[in-house]
Design a protein around this motif. Structure first.
Motif, PDB file in Angstrom:
ATOM      1  N   ASP A 226       0.854  -0.231  -0.162  1.00 58.05           N
ATOM      2  CA  ASP A 226       0.833   0.145   0.145  1.00 58.05           C
ATOM      3  C   ASP A 226       0.567   1.080  -0.012  1.00 58.05           C
ATOM      4  OD1 ASP A 226      -2.412  -0.918  -0.231  1.00 58.05           O
ATOM      5  OD2 ASP A 226      -2.695  -1.423   1.657  1.00 58.05           O
ATOM      6  N   GLU A 227       2.001   1.284   0.971  1.00 62.04           N
ATOM      7  CA  GLU A 227       2.540   1.799   0.428  1.00 62.04           C
ATOM      8  C   GLU A 227       4.108   2.816  -0.814  1.00 62.04           C
ATOM      9  OE1 GLU A 227       5.614   5.449   1.718  1.00 62.04           O
ATOM     10  OE2 GLU A 227       4.138   4.413   2.786  1.00 62.04           O
ATOM     11  N   VAL A 228       3.701   1.644  -1.894  1.00 60.04           N
ATOM     12  CA  VAL A 228       4.325   2.134  -2.574  1.00 60.04           C
ATOM     13  C   VAL A 228       3.064   2.244  -3.817  1.00 60.04           C
ATOM     14  CG1 VAL A 228       5.137   1.053  -5.141  1.00 60.04           C
ATOM     15  CG2 VAL A 228       6.863   0.209  -2.634  1.00 60.04           C
ATOM     16  N   ALA A 229       1.678   1.610  -3.897  1.00 60.47           N
ATOM     17  CA  ALA A 229       0.376   1.940  -4.504  1.00 60.47           C
ATOM     18  C   ALA A 229       0.608   3.753  -3.992  1.00 60.47           C
ATOM     19  CB  ALA A 229      -0.336   1.131  -3.781  1.00 60.47           C
ATOM     20  N   ALA A 230       0.134   4.271  -3.152  1.00 63.86           N
ATOM     21  CA  ALA A 230       0.236   5.298  -2.305  1.00 63.86           C
ATOM     22  C   ALA A 230       1.085   6.261  -3.499  1.00 63.86           C
ATOM     23  CB  ALA A 230       0.366   5.334  -0.905  1.00 63.86           C
ATOM     24  N   LEU A 231       2.120   5.866  -2.848  1.00 62.43           N
ATOM     25  CA  LEU A 231       3.250   7.029  -3.504  1.00 62.43           C
ATOM     26  C   LEU A 231       3.130   6.892  -4.887  1.00 62.43           C
ATOM     27  CD1 LEU A 231       6.639   5.168  -1.904  1.00 62.43           C
ATOM     28  CD2 LEU A 231       5.510   8.167  -1.670  1.00 62.43           C
ATOM     29  N   ARG A 232       2.537   5.987  -5.985  1.00 63.26           N
ATOM     30  CA  ARG A 232       2.213   5.997  -6.971  1.00 63.26           C
ATOM     31  C   ARG A 232       1.044   6.914  -8.050  1.00 63.26           C
ATOM     32  NH1 ARG A 232       3.265   0.949 -10.903  1.00 63.26           N
ATOM     33  NH2 ARG A 232       2.542   3.360 -12.055  1.00 63.26           N
ATOM     34  N   HIS A 233       0.207   6.512  -6.529  1.00 62.16           N
ATOM     35  CA  HIS A 233      -1.033   7.753  -6.486  1.00 62.16           C
ATOM     36  C   HIS A 233      -0.897   8.947  -5.832  1.00 62.16           C
ATOM     37  CE1 HIS A 233      -5.890   8.498  -5.741  1.00 62.16           C
ATOM     38  NE2 HIS A 233      -5.122   9.308  -4.827  1.00 62.16           N
ATOM     39  N   LEU A 301      -7.767   8.982   1.320  1.00 68.42           N
ATOM     40  CA  LEU A 301      -9.151   8.054   1.478  1.00 68.42           C
ATOM     41  C   LEU A 301      -9.896   9.217   0.454  1.00 68.42           C
ATOM     42  CD1 LEU A 301      -9.875   6.514   4.762  1.00 68.42           C
ATOM     43  CD2 LEU A 301      -9.366   5.850   3.098  1.00 68.42           C
ATOM     44  N   GLU A 302     -10.198  10.368   1.161  1.00 72.41           N
ATOM     45  CA  GLU A 302     -10.890  11.315   0.243  1.00 72.41           C
ATOM     46  C   GLU A 302     -10.736  11.521  -1.115  1.00 72.41           C
ATOM     47  OE1 GLU A 302     -10.536  15.215   2.751  1.00 72.41           O
ATOM     48  OE2 GLU A 302     -11.910  14.618   3.952  1.00 72.41           O
ATOM     49  N   SER A 303      -9.431  11.279  -1.327  1.00 71.93           N
ATOM     50  CA  SER A 303      -8.751  11.231  -3.226  1.00 71.93           C
ATOM     51  C   SER A 303      -9.122  10.185  -3.968  1.00 71.93           C
ATOM     52  CB  SER A 303      -6.560  11.832  -3.240  1.00 71.93           C
ATOM     53  OG  SER A 303      -6.106  10.283  -3.014  1.00 71.93           O
ATOM     54  N   GLY A 304      -9.527   9.438  -3.272  1.00 66.70           N
ATOM     55  CA  GLY A 304     -10.468   8.004  -3.806  1.00 66.70           C
ATOM     56  C   GLY A 304      -9.108   6.634  -3.650  1.00 66.70           C
ATOM     57  N   PHE A 305      -8.743   6.626  -2.810  1.00 66.46           N
ATOM     58  CA  PHE A 305      -6.646   5.732  -2.805  1.00 66.46           C
ATOM     59  C   PHE A 305      -7.913   4.434  -2.421  1.00 66.46           C
ATOM     60  CE2 PHE A 305      -4.095   3.358  -0.526  1.00 66.46           C
ATOM     61  CZ  PHE A 305      -2.953   2.896  -1.733  1.00 66.46           C
ATOM     62  N   THR A 306      -7.758   3.593  -2.266  1.00 60.72           N
ATOM     63  CA  THR A 306      -8.195   2.207  -1.389  1.00 60.72           C
ATOM     64  C   THR A 306      -7.195   1.261  -1.573  1.00 60.72           C
ATOM     65  OG1 THR A 306      -9.801   1.951  -3.361  1.00 60.72           O
ATOM     66  CG2 THR A 306      -9.568   0.051  -1.823  1.00 60.72           C
ATOM     67  N   PHE A 307      -7.396   0.422  -0.196  1.00 58.77           N
ATOM     68  CA  PHE A 307      -5.499   0.063   0.925  1.00 58.77           C
ATOM     69  C   PHE A 307      -6.742  -1.293   0.209  1.00 58.77           C
ATOM     70  CE2 PHE A 307      -5.304   4.088   2.896  1.00 58.77           C
ATOM     71  CZ  PHE A 307      -4.253   3.881   3.925  1.00 58.77           C
ATOM     72  N   GLN A 308      -4.773  -2.067  -0.120  1.00 58.38           N
ATOM     73  CA  GLN A 308      -5.236  -3.467  -0.641  1.00 58.38           C
ATOM     74  C   GLN A 308      -5.134  -4.140   0.538  1.00 58.38           C
ATOM     75  OE1 GLN A 308      -5.407  -4.332  -4.222  1.00 58.38           O
ATOM     76  NE2 GLN A 308      -5.990  -6.098  -3.132  1.00 58.38           N
ATOM     77  N   TYR A 309      -4.707  -4.158   2.092  1.00 59.77           N
ATOM     78  CA  TYR A 309      -3.987  -4.163   2.577  1.00 59.77           C
ATOM     79  C   TYR A 309      -4.701  -3.478   4.236  1.00 59.77           C
ATOM     80  CZ  TYR A 309      -1.734  -7.922  -0.545  1.00 59.77           C
ATOM     81  OH  TYR A 309      -1.529  -8.094  -1.068  1.00 59.77           O
ATOM     82  N   GLU A 311      -6.639  -3.684   7.618  1.00 58.20           N
ATOM     83  CA  GLU A 311      -5.737  -5.075   8.641  1.00 58.20           C
ATOM     84  C   GLU A 311      -4.735  -5.005   8.619  1.00 58.20           C
ATOM     85  OE1 GLU A 311      -8.714  -4.518   9.904  1.00 58.20           O
ATOM     86  OE2 GLU A 311      -9.527  -3.777   8.743  1.00 58.20           O
ATOM     87  N   ILE A 312      -4.012  -4.740   9.624  1.00 54.59           N
ATOM     88  CA  ILE A 312      -2.641  -5.974  10.374  1.00 54.59           C
ATOM     89  C   ILE A 312      -2.709  -7.197  10.331  1.00 54.59           C
ATOM     90  CG2 ILE A 312      -3.424  -6.138  12.818  1.00 54.59           C
ATOM     91  CD1 ILE A 312      -0.339  -4.760  11.504  1.00 54.59           C
ATOM     92  N   GLU A 313      -2.963  -7.974  10.233  1.00 51.87           N
ATOM     93  CA  GLU A 313      -2.795  -9.869   9.511  1.00 51.87           C
ATOM     94  C   GLU A 313      -2.910  -9.730   8.368  1.00 51.87           C
ATOM     95  OE1 GLU A 313      -5.478 -12.928  11.480  1.00 51.87           O
ATOM     96  OE2 GLU A 313      -5.129 -11.240  13.840  1.00 51.87           O
ATOM     97  N   GLU A 314      -3.426  -9.130   7.254  1.00 54.56           N
ATOM     98  CA  GLU A 314      -3.972  -8.530   6.029  1.00 54.56           C
ATOM     99  C   GLU A 314      -1.879  -8.247   5.609  1.00 54.56           C
ATOM    100  OE1 GLU A 314      -7.831  -7.551   4.938  1.00 54.56           O
ATOM    101  OE2 GLU A 314      -6.534  -5.793   5.190  1.00 54.56           O
ATOM    102  N   ALA A 315      -1.790  -6.840   6.520  1.00 52.05           N
ATOM    103  CA  ALA A 315      -0.560  -6.388   5.470  1.00 52.05           C
ATOM    104  C   ALA A 315       1.016  -7.641   6.017  1.00 52.05           C
ATOM    105  CB  ALA A 315      -0.854  -5.043   6.680  1.00 52.05           C
ATOM    106  N   VAL A 316       0.450  -8.586   7.147  1.00 56.06           N
ATOM    107  CA  VAL A 316       1.418  -8.591   8.251  1.00 56.06           C
ATOM    108  C   VAL A 316       1.892  -9.781   6.975  1.00 56.06           C
ATOM    109  CG1 VAL A 316       2.028 -10.460   9.868  1.00 56.06           C
ATOM    110  CG2 VAL A 316       1.481  -8.589  10.432  1.00 56.06           C
ATOM    111  N   ARG A 317       0.458 -10.706   6.597  1.00 53.49           N
ATOM    112  CA  ARG A 317       0.502 -11.740   5.687  1.00 53.49           C
ATOM    113  C   ARG A 317       1.415 -11.923   4.169  1.00 53.49           C
ATOM    114  NH1 ARG A 317      -4.285 -13.120   7.612  1.00 53.49           N
ATOM    115  NH2 ARG A 317      -4.038 -14.920   9.172  1.00 53.49           N
TER     116      ARG A 317
END
Length: 321
Positions: A226-233, A301-309, A311-317
């Motif tokens: 999500d960090e990389v996706a957000a930077l590209r956003h 979020l207001e600019s339309g970004f969607t998180f892929q992970y 929740e913490i468990e998804e992020a750790v996985r």
């Protein structure tokens, strides 16, 4: 979380349309390309057919590298010509060692002087890039306890907040030249390869993980994906400038994160690391680990970004994959 922003009224479609993806084969200059986030961003851009130019401190080894000396204020501006975006993720590691006075000065110089060097180089170009994304940190907010903060909050007190204020101000030459400038205030990146989270994985895998201090401090995390996706956003969203928090929508306490790590890794989390030990081992960084910053990604979020992970468990996985 992101679907709270009224998608029924067609607002979401407008927001998505406001994104202008980089034209195919765009040149993107990345400072700090060898770091955890920089190397992931470089892989992502290259995979999509963009040309990444890395800023390096040694003699360049090929056309994809441009030399710079951030602290001496030098960069080979010829290598920046024709770039669509400049992303600055360079700086001495905050988590890599104890904060002696000398190291604090190194952290400060590597960020503030490096940023100023790039901002001035961008301002001097006949055709500057359309966007300058400058790495920053939620350290801006300082210790917020359990009070949630977003980009509208004032800076906190202490070394990190004052550093971040100075670091962001160092972009002024680019802003004055009319370049859209975004401060990517990144939280704790959930990744195995480094950053604040890197050392936690082997610790928890060995069954030695546990809460730190009383565990009530908030950690504002974000998955590396999500960090990389957000930077590209940020690169592709013309309406965004100024500070943007790069953190997952729901920060958790250290106690909650410890429990989640234990569940995902199937290990007990019985240990507690006392605050006094953390201060001894981590020096200045213990404030980050024991300190509480509950930062929310309102503008993302207001600019339309969607998180892929989100929740913490998804992020750790995701980090284990």
């Amino acid at each position: 979380m992101s679907h709270m922003h009224g998608e029924e009224d067609g607002e979401a479609d407008d927001r998505t349309a406001a994104r202008t993806p980089l034209p195919a084969g765009s040149r993107v200059v990345v400072a700090g390309a060898s770091g955890l986030i920089g190397s992931a961003l470089t892989r992502s851009l290259t995979a999509d057919g963009h040309e990444v130019v890395r800023l390096v401190r040694r003699a360049p080894r090929g056309p994809g590298e441009v030399r710079w000396d951030p602290e001496a204020g030098r960069v080979d501006t010829a290598g920046l010509v024709g770039c669509a975006a400049l992303v600055n993720l360079a700086g001495a590691g905050v988590a890599s060692r104890r904060w002696t006075e000398a190291y604090r000065e190194r952290i400060r110089n590597s960020r503030v002087l490096g940023t100023r060097t790039l901002a001035e180089a961008v301002a001097a170009l006949d055709e500057p890039p359309s966007v300058f994304v400058n790495g920053s940190a939620i350290g801006y907010y300082g210790w917020t306890g359990d009070r949630a903060v977003d980009e509208s909050a004032a800076p906190g007190e202490g070394f990190l907040p004052s550093l971040v204020v100075e670091w962001e101000a160092a972009t002024s030459a680019a802003r004055e030249a009319g370049v859209r400038t975004v401060f990517a205030r990144t939280g704790l990146v959930v990744a195995r390869g480094g950053g604040a989270w890197g050392p936690l994985f082997p610790l928890f895998t060995a069954g030695l993980g546990g809460r730190m201090g009383d565990g009530s401090q908030y950690w504002s995390f974000i998955s590396l994906y999500d960090e990389v996706a957000a930077l590209r956003h940020l690169i592709g969203t013309p309406s965004l400038s100024g500070p943007v928090n790069l953190t997952a929508p729901a920060p958790l306490t250290n106690r909650e994160i410890t429990a989640a790590m234990g569940r995902v890794l199937h290990r007990p989390t019985l240990f507690t690391v006392p605050a006094s030990v953390l201060r001894l081992v981590l020096g200045g960084l213990s404030g980050d680990v024991l300190g509480s910053t509950r930062a929310l990604p309102t503008r993302l979020l207001e600019s339309g970004f969607t998180f892929q992970y989100p929740e913490i468990e998804e992020a750790v996985r995701a980090a284990l994959r």
